[in-house]
Write a protein that holds these residues in place. Structure first.
Motif, mmCIF file in Angstrom:
data_model
loop_
_atom_site.group_PDB
_atom_site.id
_atom_site.type_symbol
_atom_site.label_atom_id
_atom_site.label_comp_id
_atom_site.label_asym_id
_atom_site.label_seq_id
_atom_site.Cartn_x
_atom_site.Cartn_y
_atom_site.Cartn_z
ATOM 1 N N GLU A 140 0.816 -1.214 0.000
ATOM 2 C CA GLU A 140 0.000 0.000 0.000
ATOM 3 C C GLU A 140 0.851 1.266 0.000
ATOM 4 O OE1 GLU A 140 -1.283 -2.217 3.376
ATOM 5 O OE2 GLU A 140 -0.957 -3.245 1.474
ATOM 6 N N LEU A 141 2.012 1.190 0.649
ATOM 7 C CA LEU A 141 2.909 2.348 0.718
ATOM 8 C C LEU A 141 3.843 2.452 -0.490
ATOM 9 C CD1 LEU A 141 3.858 2.138 4.512
ATOM 10 C CD2 LEU A 141 2.276 3.753 3.419
ATOM 11 N N GLY A 142 3.774 1.461 -1.391
ATOM 12 C CA GLY A 142 4.608 1.488 -2.586
ATOM 13 C C GLY A 142 6.099 1.353 -2.289
ATOM 14 N N LEU A 143 6.440 0.597 -1.242
ATOM 15 C CA LEU A 143 7.840 0.506 -0.827
ATOM 16 C C LEU A 143 8.702 -0.339 -1.763
ATOM 17 C CD1 LEU A 143 7.424 0.316 3.047
ATOM 18 C CD2 LEU A 143 8.039 2.288 1.631
ATOM 19 N N GLY A 144 8.100 -0.994 -2.718
ATOM 20 C CA GLY A 144 8.873 -1.739 -3.712
ATOM 21 C C GLY A 144 9.439 -0.842 -4.796
ATOM 22 N N ASP A 145 9.065 0.414 -4.802
ATOM 23 C CA ASP A 145 9.526 1.370 -5.812
ATOM 24 C C ASP A 145 11.029 1.601 -5.654
ATOM 25 O OD1 ASP A 145 10.141 3.557 -7.421
ATOM 26 O OD2 ASP A 145 8.438 4.773 -6.735
ATOM 27 N N PRO A 146 11.838 1.209 -6.649
ATOM 28 C CA PRO A 146 13.294 1.372 -6.527
ATOM 29 C C PRO A 146 13.748 2.830 -6.483
ATOM 30 C CG PRO A 146 12.703 0.553 -8.716
ATOM 31 C CD PRO A 146 11.446 0.587 -7.904
ATOM 32 N N ALA A 147 12.863 3.757 -6.825
ATOM 33 C CA ALA A 147 13.230 5.177 -6.793
ATOM 34 C C ALA A 147 13.202 5.755 -5.380
ATOM 35 C CB ALA A 147 12.294 5.979 -7.697
ATOM 36 N N LEU A 148 12.604 5.030 -4.425
ATOM 37 C CA LEU A 148 12.547 5.533 -3.056
ATOM 38 C C LEU A 148 13.946 5.582 -2.451
ATOM 39 C CD1 LEU A 148 9.426 3.703 -1.578
ATOM 40 C CD2 LEU A 148 9.602 6.082 -2.294
ATOM 41 N N THR A 149 14.193 6.638 -1.714
ATOM 42 C CA THR A 149 15.488 6.776 -1.040
ATOM 43 C C THR A 149 15.457 6.022 0.287
ATOM 44 O OG1 THR A 149 14.839 8.728 0.224
ATOM 45 C CG2 THR A 149 15.744 9.108 -2.006
ATOM 46 N N ASP A 150 16.649 5.785 0.856
ATOM 47 C CA ASP A 150 16.714 5.171 2.179
ATOM 48 C C ASP A 150 15.978 6.037 3.200
ATOM 49 O OD1 ASP A 150 18.091 2.976 1.265
ATOM 50 O OD2 ASP A 150 19.983 3.474 2.262
ATOM 51 N N GLY A 151 16.071 7.345 3.051
ATOM 52 C CA GLY A 151 15.375 8.242 3.973
ATOM 53 C C GLY A 151 13.872 8.039 3.935
ATOM 54 N N GLN A 152 13.323 7.852 2.750
ATOM 55 C CA GLN A 152 11.882 7.627 2.616
ATOM 56 C C GLN A 152 11.491 6.270 3.202
ATOM 57 O OE1 GLN A 152 12.082 8.417 -1.646
ATOM 58 N NE2 GLN A 152 10.510 10.019 -1.399
ATOM 59 N N ILE A 153 12.321 5.286 2.977
ATOM 60 C CA ILE A 153 12.044 3.952 3.531
ATOM 61 C C ILE A 153 12.136 3.995 5.055
ATOM 62 C CG2 ILE A 153 12.903 1.579 3.679
ATOM 63 C CD1 ILE A 153 13.703 1.919 0.687
ATOM 64 N N LEU A 154 13.147 4.665 5.560
ATOM 65 C CA LEU A 154 13.317 4.799 7.006
ATOM 66 C C LEU A 154 12.120 5.519 7.625
ATOM 67 C CD1 LEU A 154 15.293 4.195 9.307
ATOM 68 C CD2 LEU A 154 16.334 6.425 8.882
ATOM 69 N N ASP A 155 11.644 6.577 6.975
ATOM 70 C CA ASP A 155 10.459 7.293 7.460
ATOM 71 C C ASP A 155 9.254 6.351 7.546
ATOM 72 O OD1 ASP A 155 11.851 9.673 7.682
ATOM 73 O OD2 ASP A 155 11.050 10.535 5.819
ATOM 74 N N ALA A 156 9.068 5.527 6.530
ATOM 75 C CA ALA A 156 7.948 4.572 6.535
ATOM 76 C C ALA A 156 8.102 3.569 7.679
ATOM 77 C CB ALA A 156 7.860 3.850 5.194
ATOM 78 N N MET A 157 9.338 3.119 7.922
ATOM 79 C CA MET A 157 9.586 2.166 9.002
ATOM 80 C C MET A 157 9.311 2.801 10.369
ATOM 81 S SD MET A 157 12.990 0.408 7.407
ATOM 82 C CE MET A 157 13.143 -1.133 8.288
#
Length: 143
Positions: free
Chosen positions: A71-88
């Motif tokens: 749902e959060l689209g975390l499989g998108d390879p364009a996401l930065t580590d910062g964006q992934i960390l924020d989601a986590m």
């Protein structure tokens, strides 16, 4: 008398892998610091440090199953580590578990027997996972 051994497990009691890992730590005669990370998630800085100590990319620590990953689209390879960390940080369930910190290193213990690689003490006896799989024999040796 021996000095206490400082082990930390980032634990989810609802997860069988996490419960098995915790039980193997205790089977070595060690009572770890248990952090229920869903109730008390690590800070972004601490999570970054743990990932660095594990030597894995942040994406390798993201849990997909049973989480809002899709749902959060975390499989998108364009996401930065910062964006992934924020989601986590917003959804701690996205942090894969269990993470164990010991004097011998930091590991994501999937499968649970990975913890045996970083325990500074041998197993005290036989150990079988919740599903019955024997991991350690009666003499404390990994099967």
């Amino acid at each position: 008398m021996t000095d206490p051994i400082d082990i930390v497990i980032y634990h989810n009691p609802a997860c069988g892998t996490s419960r098995n890992t915790l039980a193997m730590i205790r089977n070595a005669g060690i009572e770890p610091h248990v952090v229920e990370y869903l109730k008390t998630p690590p800070s972004p800085r601490l999570l970054e440090q743990l990932v660095a100590r594990m030597g894995i990319p942040l994406r390798a620590l993201v849990r997909e199953k049973g989480t809002p990953y899709e749902e959060l689209g975390l499989g998108d390879p364009a996401l930065t580590d910062g964006q992934i960390l924020d989601a986590m940080m917003q959804h701690p369930i996205l942090i894969n578990r269990p993470i164990v910190v010991s004097p011998l290193g930091v590991k994501l213990c999937r499968p649970s027997e990975v913890v045996l690689e970083i325990l500074p003490q041998e197993q005290k006896g036989a150990f079988a996972k919740e599903d019955g799989q024997i991991v350690v024999d009666a003499s404390g040796r990994r099967v």
